[in-house]
Write a protein that holds these residues in place. Structure first.
Motif, short mmCIF file in Angstrom:
data_model
loop_
_atom_site.label_atom_id
_atom_site.label_comp_id
_atom_site.label_asym_id
_atom_site.label_seq_id
_atom_site.Cartn_x
_atom_site.Cartn_y
_atom_site.Cartn_z
N ALA A 154 0.82 -1.21 0.00
CA ALA A 154 0.00 0.00 0.00
C ALA A 154 0.86 1.26 0.00
O ALA A 154 0.58 2.21 -0.74
N ALA A 155 1.90 1.24 0.82
CA ALA A 155 2.78 2.41 0.90
C ALA A 155 3.52 2.62 -0.41
O ALA A 155 3.67 3.76 -0.87
N GLU A 161 1.09 4.05 -3.01
CA GLU A 161 0.87 5.48 -2.78
C GLU A 161 2.07 6.29 -3.23
O GLU A 161 1.92 7.38 -3.83
N ALA A 162 3.24 5.78 -2.94
CA ALA A 162 4.47 6.49 -3.33
C ALA A 162 4.58 6.58 -4.85
O ALA A 162 4.97 7.62 -5.39
N TYR A 163 4.20 5.49 -5.54
CA TYR A 163 4.26 5.49 -7.00
C TYR A 163 3.36 6.58 -7.58
O TYR A 163 3.77 7.37 -8.43
N ASP A 164 2.10 6.61 -7.08
CA ASP A 164 1.16 7.63 -7.56
C ASP A 164 1.63 9.03 -7.21
O ASP A 164 1.50 9.97 -8.01
N TYR A 165 2.16 9.17 -6.01
CA TYR A 165 2.60 10.48 -5.52
C TYR A 165 3.68 11.07 -6.42
O TYR A 165 3.62 12.25 -6.81
N ASN A 177 3.00 15.03 -7.14
CA ASN A 177 2.27 15.73 -6.08
C ASN A 177 3.19 16.43 -5.09
O ASN A 177 2.75 17.28 -4.32
N LYS A 185 4.01 14.81 2.03
CA LYS A 185 3.50 13.44 1.95
C LYS A 185 4.63 12.46 1.65
O LYS A 185 4.64 11.33 2.14
N LEU A 218 5.47 8.95 3.55
CA LEU A 218 5.56 7.68 2.85
C LEU A 218 6.92 7.02 3.05
O LEU A 218 7.02 5.79 3.17
N ARG A 273 6.84 5.29 6.34
CA ARG A 273 6.00 4.08 6.28
C ARG A 273 6.72 2.94 5.56
O ARG A 273 6.69 1.78 6.01
#
Length: 208
Positions: free
Chosen positions: A10-11, A14-18, A23, A31, A35, A38
């Protein structure tokens, strides 16, 4: 193990999308820092579990191969028997290293009175395997291509064991002890030997 893996996945997602959507431009990496924490925490939790799981799977594989070996004892000239026996005996050597708690850091403490007889068995195993393989080569059997990688892996196992025996006999300490994350291990170390045992076991599974 599953909750830790899920958190890491999950982390990372999120990091990939971020970073994919950049972002970090909008929040000045706020953020990203969260991440990062995490991911490091999840990895730190996963590493010891991963090692325990891997060890359990290796032990299970070794026990299954021992059981299969008993089924081949009716014909000890059979190439399949010989190749499996070499794997089983190599894994027994690796298990002995673990039992004694031997690593690159304390390899000179290896009890050769126990280890050397197991090494001698491996040497004999390789002689038989290479002799049987040479028969295939001499006959120009198509099987020689099928088994070539296994035979080369078996030779590397024996060489790695010989390097360790030589190091202990000469009482030569390991100058640079490998870390758990290393993939290139110094000559004459249990870590290198165990990696070669894993390789020959994998090659055996591929051909049979």
């Amino acid at each position: 193990m599953r909750p830790v893996i899920n958190e890491l996945k999950a982390a990372l997602a999120e990091a990939y999308d971020y970073y994919e959507m950049k972002n970090y431009v909008d929040d000045n990496f706020a953020k990203g820092k969260e991440l990062h924490v995490r991911i490091r925490q999840a990895w730190a939790a996963l590493y010891p579990i991963r090692e325990e799981f891997s060890a359990a799977m290796r032990n299970l594989g070794a026990e299954l191969r021992k059981a299969h070996l008993e089924n081949y004892t009716s014909d000890k000239q059979d190439f399949r028997y010989s190749t499996l026996k070499l794997v089983v005996d190599a894994e027994a050597m690796s298990a002995e290293l673990s039992r004694q708690g031997i690593t690159a850091d304390n390899v000179l403490d290896l009890d050769m009175n126990v280890f050397k007889p197991k090494y001698d068995v491996l040497v004999e195993d390789l002689k038989i395997v290479t002799q049987q393989y040479q028969v295939m080569v001499d006959k120009d059997s198509i099987d020689k291509y099928k088994y070539e990688k296994y035979v080369n892996a078996a030779k590397e196992v024996k060489a790695a064991a010989s390097e360790m025996v030589e190091r202990v006999n000469k009482q030569e300490k390991v100058e640079k002890v490998p870390s758990p994350n290393d993939y290139q291990y110094p000559s004459g170390t249990p870590e290198k030997f165990s990696s070669k045992v894993g390789s020959v076991a994998s090659e055996y599974e591929h051909i049979f």
